[in-house]
Design a protein around this motif. Structure first.
Motif, PDB file in Angstrom:
ATOM      1  N   HIS A  89      -5.201  -2.539 -11.874  1.00 41.46           N
ATOM      2  CA  HIS A  89      -3.796  -2.647 -12.269  1.00 41.46           C
ATOM      3  C   HIS A  89      -3.590  -3.542 -13.486  1.00 41.46           C
ATOM      4  O   HIS A  89      -2.449  -3.768 -13.904  1.00 41.46           O
ATOM      5  CB  HIS A  89      -2.955  -3.188 -11.101  1.00 41.46           C
ATOM      6  N   PRO A  91       0.811  -1.216   0.000  1.00 42.90           N
ATOM      7  CA  PRO A  91       0.000   0.000   0.000  1.00 42.90           C
ATOM      8  C   PRO A  91       0.848   1.272   0.000  1.00 42.90           C
ATOM      9  O   PRO A  91       2.020   1.240   0.372  1.00 42.90           O
ATOM     10  CB  PRO A  91      -0.752  -0.112   1.329  1.00 42.90           C
ATOM     11  N   ASN A  98       7.454  -0.525  -8.386  1.00 47.66           N
ATOM     12  CA  ASN A  98       6.649  -1.671  -7.976  1.00 47.66           C
ATOM     13  C   ASN A  98       7.187  -2.974  -8.587  1.00 47.66           C
ATOM     14  O   ASN A  98       7.351  -3.982  -7.889  1.00 47.66           O
ATOM     15  CB  ASN A  98       5.199  -1.375  -8.401  1.00 47.66           C
ATOM     16  N   VAL A 110       1.436 -12.089  -7.080  1.00 48.42           N
ATOM     17  CA  VAL A 110       0.833 -10.785  -6.757  1.00 48.42           C
ATOM     18  C   VAL A 110      -0.667 -10.878  -7.013  1.00 48.42           C
ATOM     19  O   VAL A 110      -1.092 -11.126  -8.138  1.00 48.42           O
ATOM     20  CB  VAL A 110       1.431  -9.675  -7.653  1.00 48.42           C
TER      21      VAL A 110
HETATM   22  N1  GLU Z   1       0.802   0.720  -4.246  1.00 47.50           N
HETATM   23  C1  GLU Z   1      -0.050   0.057  -5.214  1.00 47.50           C
HETATM   24  C2  GLU Z   1      -1.504   0.257  -4.841  1.00 47.50           C
HETATM   25  O1  GLU Z   1      -1.779   0.473  -3.680  1.00 47.50           O
HETATM   26  C3  GLU Z   1       0.288  -1.424  -5.272  1.00 47.50           C
HETATM   27  C4  GLU Z   1      -0.344  -2.137  -6.389  1.00 47.50           C
HETATM   28  C5  GLU Z   1       0.108  -3.579  -6.436  1.00 47.50           C
HETATM   29  O2  GLU Z   1      -0.351  -4.346  -5.592  1.00 47.50           O
HETATM   30  O3  GLU Z   1       0.911  -3.927  -7.254  1.00 47.50           O
HETATM   31  O4  GLU Z   1      -2.363   0.267  -5.687  1.00 47.50           O
END
Ligand code: GLU
Length: 483
Positions: free
Chosen positions: A219, A12, A201, A213
Motif C-alpha cells: 500500500h 480487511p 479507505n 495505520v
Molecule cells: N482493505 C485493504 C486491504 O485489505 C486495507 C488496506 C489498509 O490497511 O489500509 O488491503
C-alpha cells in the motif's frame, strides 16, 4: 492540551479466510492500540461488492476471535453498520466525491476501458510505468456536466498537484518521498458509482478518528495519494507505517500451497492461538523476549519502532517453536478436559496427562496417546502403518523375547521400574536399547514418547499383555507383503 487518543483499525475485505499475512497486520494494529490503552476498530472493506464472499464477515470475526483479538468497534459492537461497514457508507463517500468535484479537485474521466488498456500497453512497450495521461483532466466543468447529463458514464479521478514531490514520515520506514508525476490522477469513484478503495479507505480512516495505520508495503504508493486526497478534503491523515510483506523463506509470496495456512486450517492442524500470536508478534521484529506472552503482555512491550521494514519470512519451524512453548504452558485444567474428552478414565487423568504432556505437539495428540496408553481394545502396532525399520526391530527381537517379557511382567508383584527392569533383563537376556526399543514399540506402536518405565507403570496389565502377545505374533509372521 490533551493528546488525541490512539485508535487503530484492521480493515480487511471479506473475500476469504484470513491468512498469516493479514493476521499479522491485524495483530500489529491491535498491539499498538492496546499498548497506548487506545481503541481498535474492525472495519469491513466490502465496497467492491463483486469480490465479497457470502460468509465473509462472519468468517473474519471467527478468525479474529479464535486468535483472541477483540475489537472495541465493529461488527457485534452494537454500533450501526455505517460505523464499520463500507458498503453502508455510500452516501458519505459520495459526499466526499461531490465536495472534491465542487472544488475542482476531482474530475470526471470519460476514458473507455479500451483506451486505458491501449494506453497501458503503449507505456509498457516504451518501458514506462502505467499512469493515467490526464486525457480528461482539462475538460471544462460545464462540458463534463453536459456529457454526464447526456448519460455518458464516467469514473471520477482525484486531481493530483501539478508537479514536485509528496513526502511523509513513515512510522516504520522513515521519510518517504514520491514524485507526483509518477503517481498520476487516481480513480476515486468507479464508473458504476462505487467508491474506489483509495477514497473509501482514507475517508473512513479520517472520519473514524484513526490515528495510526500499520499496513503492508503493497500500500506504500497509495499513501501519498491518500494524503493528497485527505488534504483536498480538509481532513486529517493518520500516521502510516508500512511493514514488509510476509513471504516464504525463499522470498516468494505466501500462498496456501507453500504453508500460508488460513486461521481455520491452523486451528484444524492443532496450533494454539497463543502460539500463532506469539509467532506473528515476532515476525518482523518488535518483541525483545523469547518467552510466551499473553496478548496484554505483548502489547505492553510492543513498539512501532521495533518493526522491520524488510520482508518477514514465514518459517514453519519458528511457528512450531512457539507451538511447543504454548503446549508446555497448557494448564492442568486444559489438559484434564482434553483427557476426559479422549475417554481417559477419571482416576487415570492426572497421571495420564503428566505422562503425555511433554510429548504433545497439539492438543489433538491427547486422543492418540489415550488410544495408545489407555484403550485396551486398540491395536497400536499396525504393520501397514509401522515404519519398515520399526517392523525390522520387532522381527529381530523375536517372538520369544516378547513372550518372555510378557511372562516376566506378569510374574512381577509390582510395576515399579526399579524392580521390573532387572526382571525383564534376566527373562529376555537383553538390556539397554535392545530391551527397551522393541518393548516400547510393542506397547505403544511408537519409537518415542514417555520412558518405557513410565509406560509399564501406567499401562493396565491386560493391555500390556495383549500388546506383547501381538508383537510376538507379528515377529513370527514377519513383514506382511503389503507393509
Ligand atoms: N482493505 C485493504 C486491504 O485489505 C486495507 C488496506 C489498509 O490497511 O489500509 O488491503
Amino acid at each position: 492540551m490533551t493528546a488525541t487518543p490512539v485508535k487503530t483499525r484492521f480493515a480487511p475485505s471479506p473475500t476469504g479466510r484470513l491468512h498469516l499475512g493479514n493476521l499479522r497486520t491485524a495483530l500489529l494494529n491491535c498491539l499498538l492500540a492496546r499498548h497506548h490503552g487506545g481503541g481498535f476498530l474492525l472495519r469491513v472493506e466490502d465496497s467492491d461488492l463483486a469480490r465479497n464472499k457470502a460468509d465473509g464477515v462472519a468468517n473474519l470475526q471467527a478468525d479474529l476471535r479464535w486468535l483472541g483479538l477483540t475489537w472495541d468497534e465493529g461488527p457485534g459492537s452494537g454500533q450501526p453498520a455505517s460505523d464499520w461497514q463500507q458498503s453502508a457508507r455510500g452516501a458519505i463517500h459520495d459526499q466526499a466525491v461531490d465536495q472534491l468535484l465542487d472544488n475542482g479537485l476531482a474530475y470526471p474521466c470519460f476514458c473507455s476501458a479500451e483506451r486505458l488498456q491501449s494506453l497501458r500497453a503503449e507505456q509498457k512497450k516504451a518501458g514506462l510505468p502505467p499512469r493515467y495521461d490526464g486525457h480528461c483532466a482539462g475538460i471544462p466543468a460545464d462540458v463534463a456536466a453536459a456529457r454526464l447529463a447526456a448519460g455518458e458514464s464516467a469514473s471520477i479521478r482525484l486531481r493530483m498537484p501539478g508537479d514536485g514531490t509528496i513526502g511523509f514520515d513513515d512510522l516504520v520506514r522513515g521519510r518517504q518521498t514520491f514524485s507526483v508525476e509518477a503517481l498520476s490522477d487516481p480513480v476515486i469513484r468507479r464508473a458504476d458509482g462505487s467508491a474506489a478503495f483509495l477514497l473509501a479507505n482514507a475517508v473512513d480512516d479520517a472520519q473514524m478518528g484513526i490515528t495510526h495505520v500499520i499496513r503492508g508495503e503493497d500500500h506504500l504508493s497509495n499513501t501519498p495519494r491518500q494524503i493528497v486526497l485527505l488534504e483536498s478534503l480538509g481532513l486529517e491523515a493518520p500516521g502510516y507505517g508500512h511493514v514488509g510483506l510476509v513471504v516464504n523463506t525463499d522470498g516468494t509470496p505466501l500462498s496456501k500451497r507453500t504453508g500460508a495456512a488460513g486461521v481455520d486450517e491452523l486451528a484444524r492442524q492443532g496450533y494454539r492461538p497463543e502460539a500463532v500470536i506469539n509467532y506473528l508478534a515476532r515476525l518482523g521484529g518488535s518483541i525483545p523476549t523469547d518467552e510466551l506472552h499473553s496478548l496484554e503482555a505483548l502489547a505492553a512491550m510492543f513498539t512501532v519502532r521495533g518493526l522491520n521494514r524488510g520482508p518477514a519470512r514465514f518459517d514453519r519451524a519458528q511457528l512450531d517453536h512457539w507451538q511447543t512453548k504454548a503446549m508446555a504452558h497448557l494448564t492442568t485444567d486444559e489438559l484434564g478436559d482434553a483427557a476426559a474428552s479422549a475417554g481417559v478414565p477419571a482416576d487415570l487423568q492426572v497421571s495420564f496427562t503428566a505422562l503425555v504432556h511433554p510429548n504433545l505437539k497439539t492438543l489433538a495428540d491427547v486422543d492418540d496417546w489415550a488410544r495408545r496408553l489407555c484403550d485396551s481394545g486398540a491395536e497400536v502396532l499396525d504393520p501397514a502403518a509401522t515404519p519398515a525399520e520399526d517392523l525390522a526391530l520387532i522381527i529381530e527381537a523375536s517372538p520369544a523375547f516378547f513372550l518372555a517379557a510378557r511372562d516376566a511382567l506378569d510374574a512381577c508383584s509390582t510395576s515399579d521400574w526399579a524392580t521390573v527392569r532387572p526382571a525383564l533383563e534376566a527373562a529376555t537376556g537383553t538390556r539397554g536399547g535392545r530391551l527397551m526399543k522393541p518393548l516400547r514399540l510393542a506397547l505403544t506402536g511408537l519409537g518415542y514418547g514417555p520412558t518405557i518405565g513410565e509406560i509399564i507403570e501406567f499401562m493396565p496389565a491386560a493391555t500390556r499383555r495383549a500388546r506383547l502377545a501381538h508383537a510376538a505374533e507379528l515377529a513370527t509372521t514377519g513383514v506382511p507383503p503389503n507393509a
